[in-house]
Design a protein around this motif. Structure first.
Motif, mmCIF file in Angstrom:
data_model
loop_
_atom_site.group_PDB
_atom_site.id
_atom_site.type_symbol
_atom_site.label_atom_id
_atom_site.label_comp_id
_atom_site.label_asym_id
_atom_site.label_seq_id
_atom_site.Cartn_x
_atom_site.Cartn_y
_atom_site.Cartn_z
ATOM 1 N N ARG A 140 -10.800 2.515 -2.177
ATOM 2 C CA ARG A 140 -9.999 2.611 -0.966
ATOM 3 C C ARG A 140 -9.845 1.227 -0.341
ATOM 4 O O ARG A 140 -10.784 0.458 -0.271
ATOM 5 N N GLY A 141 -8.648 0.933 0.078
ATOM 6 C CA GLY A 141 -8.359 -0.393 0.624
ATOM 7 C C GLY A 141 -8.068 -1.435 -0.453
ATOM 8 O O GLY A 141 -7.949 -2.623 -0.172
ATOM 9 N N GLY A 142 -7.911 -0.962 -1.695
ATOM 10 C CA GLY A 142 -7.830 -1.883 -2.831
ATOM 11 C C GLY A 142 -6.541 -2.677 -2.966
ATOM 12 O O GLY A 142 -6.477 -3.590 -3.804
ATOM 13 N N SER A 143 -5.533 -2.381 -2.180
ATOM 14 C CA SER A 143 -4.309 -3.200 -2.266
ATOM 15 C C SER A 143 -4.575 -4.651 -1.882
ATOM 16 O O SER A 143 -3.916 -5.559 -2.392
ATOM 17 N N ASP A 144 -5.523 -4.852 -0.979
ATOM 18 C CA ASP A 144 -5.913 -6.223 -0.633
ATOM 19 C C ASP A 144 -6.369 -6.950 -1.898
ATOM 20 O O ASP A 144 -6.054 -8.118 -2.112
ATOM 21 N N SER A 203 0.855 -1.183 0.000
ATOM 22 C CA SER A 203 0.000 0.000 0.000
ATOM 23 C C SER A 203 0.889 1.230 0.000
ATOM 24 O O SER A 203 2.107 1.118 0.131
ATOM 25 N N ALA A 204 0.267 2.385 -0.056
ATOM 26 C CA ALA A 204 0.996 3.636 0.103
ATOM 27 C C ALA A 204 1.426 3.791 1.554
ATOM 28 O O ALA A 204 0.807 3.231 2.463
ATOM 29 N N THR A 217 -2.436 8.316 1.072
ATOM 30 C CA THR A 217 -3.616 8.412 0.197
ATOM 31 C C THR A 217 -4.598 9.459 0.731
ATOM 32 O O THR A 217 -5.133 10.263 -0.036
ATOM 33 N N PHE A 243 -3.326 -1.472 -5.425
ATOM 34 C CA PHE A 243 -4.374 -0.449 -5.553
ATOM 35 C C PHE A 243 -4.502 0.117 -6.960
ATOM 36 O O PHE A 243 -5.524 0.671 -7.316
ATOM 37 N N GLU A 293 1.327 4.347 -3.976
ATOM 38 C CA GLU A 293 1.875 2.987 -4.116
ATOM 39 C C GLU A 293 3.079 2.996 -5.057
ATOM 40 O O GLU A 293 4.022 2.219 -4.879
HETATM 41 N N1 ASP Z 1 -3.542 3.312 -0.408
HETATM 42 C C1 ASP Z 1 -4.893 2.917 -0.718
HETATM 43 C C2 ASP Z 1 -5.828 3.400 0.377
HETATM 44 O O1 ASP Z 1 -5.378 4.013 1.322
HETATM 45 C C3 ASP Z 1 -5.046 1.455 -0.960
HETATM 46 C C4 ASP Z 1 -4.737 0.574 0.211
HETATM 47 O O2 ASP Z 1 -4.109 1.002 1.174
HETATM 48 O O3 ASP Z 1 -5.133 -0.588 0.183
HETATM 49 O O4 ASP Z 1 -6.987 3.195 0.289
#
Ligand code: ASP
Ligand code: MG
Length: 424
Positions: free
Chosen positions: A168-172, A58-59, A64, A153, A91
């Protein structure tokens, strides 16, 4: 993710062959250079026992959020395309930093962007779905014995090469999609908590960590607020049978929680966990003519804009008029506000109101809806805690109630206690 997955024979994920391991490190885990060094150490350890390691990052920290806030200082509704170009940079910075830290330890590593890693998405900005993964470059690098660090992401639209982001949260989602395409032995999600809990431990001190949980229950928990894992990542894991392990970067000896098709059997407990969501709002369309087609006229424009609604309630009508209420994610409120005037005039309603002071609490577990007494116990527990339920929604495996935002923590604690989740 279908159609272009290389055959298993091509999966010789490194010098010694065999299935590679995918690890993902979240923003908190890579928030500083010291933490990136620490992650490099963990990756180096994994590299010793796995034939190939692909790391998704992730970042760093709150990057982000910061980028998003900067854009909003310049523009109240920044163009989605530019937001993707901007947010993807978080990222883009972190992946090479980790590759550099690995190299400094003597671990051969290469960083790849979403484009280079073959993450192809639908042509939508901000919440693009992955449609295909073409992992050839990753396989080539693994075959050279390198650790591959992929910027999470971010993706790319195959024909236009536009940069997209996965929400958001897309690195998963990046991590699990890569694990599926590479037929990885597992996808490890390293984060700042020790796994999946029966409730948020910040609200419920005696919440228990689950050793294992099935995809369906996890999907439902994630969808109704358990922020530990992106729901789309769970969906992909379920579709491709990727074992996902959620574990802590800061307690790497902890096994964490395994999300898989066959979780370790837990004793007779129907309710697995309590999830909550604070960032929701209730929308009411007021005095709608009570006739066929009205619900469709209200919800179709929302669906077309990609906005999901939950907990829909149509109040008892008077004089042929009725109120229709539903909940939306707070993040979708701007868009909802834009659509509401058209919806109100389209159905001939009097107007619409928005209440942001509500929250949702959900009881999740396989078969909860069909188990006599689970719902009754939920409503009794909330009533005894003096909490008024406004709206209810349910699926086979969850029951959700909206409660006043100010009473959310009390509601979660009352339910955790009511189902004796601390003792199972
Ligand atoms: N950096 C992105 C976010 O904060 C993706 C991630 O962290 O999964 O949403
Ligand atoms: Mg996350």
């Amino acid at each position: 993710m279908t159609g272009r997955e290389p055959a298993p024979a091509a999966m010789a994920g490194g010098r010694s062959g065999g299935r590679p391991l995918v690890q993902k490190y979240g923003g908190t885990s890579v928030a500083t250079l010291a933490r990136i060094r620490r992650v490099a150490q963990l990756v180096a350890g994994a590299r010793r026992s796995a034939p190939g390691v692909v790391v998704v990052v992730s970042a760093m920290g709150e990057t982000t959020d910061r980028l998003q806030a900067q854009a909003h200082r310049l523009h109240s509704r920044p163009p989605a395309r530019e937001m993707d170009a901007l947010l993807a940079t978080g990222e883009t910075v972190c992946a090479p930093l980790l590759a550099i830290a690995l190299d400094a330890r003597g671990v051969a590593a290469v960083s790849l962007s979403g484009l280079q890693a073959g993450i192809r998405t639908a042509p939508h900005h901000r919440r693009a779905r992955i449609v295909d993964v073409v992992p050839q470059r990753i396989l080539d690098e693994l075959a050279l014995g390198r650790v591959v660090v992929v910027a999470g992401f971010q993706g790319v639209v195959a024909d236009t090469l536009e940069t997209t982001t996965l929400g958001r949260g897309g690195s998963d989602t990046t991590a699990v999609a890569l694990a599926a395409a590479l037929r990885a032995r597992a996808c490890e999600i390293f984060t700042d908590v020790r796994g999946v809990y029966t409730a948020d431990p910040r609200l419920v001190p005696d919440a228990r960590r689950l050793d294992g949980i099935g995809y369906e229950e996890m999907l439902e928990l994630a969808a109704v607020g358990a922020a530990v894992l992106h729901p789309r990542a769970v969906e992909i894991g379920a579709a491709h049978d990727v074992p996902i392990r959620v574990r802590s970067t800061f307690h790497p000896r902890d096994a964490g929680t395994l999300i898989s098709r066959e979780p370790p059997v837990e004793p007779r407990q129907k309710v697995r966990g309590i999830a909550h969501q604070e960032d929701v709002a209730k929308v009411t369309v007021v005095r709608v003519p009570d006739r066929p087609g009205v619900a469709a006229a209200i919800f179709t424009p929302l669906a077309e804009a990609g906005i999901s609604v939950d907990a829909i309630v149509q109040n008892v009508g008077h004089d042929g008029l009725t109120d229709v209420s539903f909940t939306v994610a707070a993040a979708d409120l701007d868009q909802v506000r834009e659509l509401l005037p058209g919806i109100v005039s389209g159905v001939g309603a009097d107007g619409a109101s928005i209440d942001a002071a509500i929250a949702k609490v959900s009881v999740v577990g396989t078969g909860v809806l069909g188990s006599p007494g689970v719902a009754a116990r939920m409503f009794r527990a909330l009533a005894e805690a003096g909490i008024n339920i406004e709206m209810i929604a349910a699926s086979e495996i969850r029951i959700t109630a909206t409660v006043p935002a100010a009473q959310l923590a009390d509601a979660v604690r009352a339910l955790h206690r009511a189902y004796e989740l601390e003792t199972i």
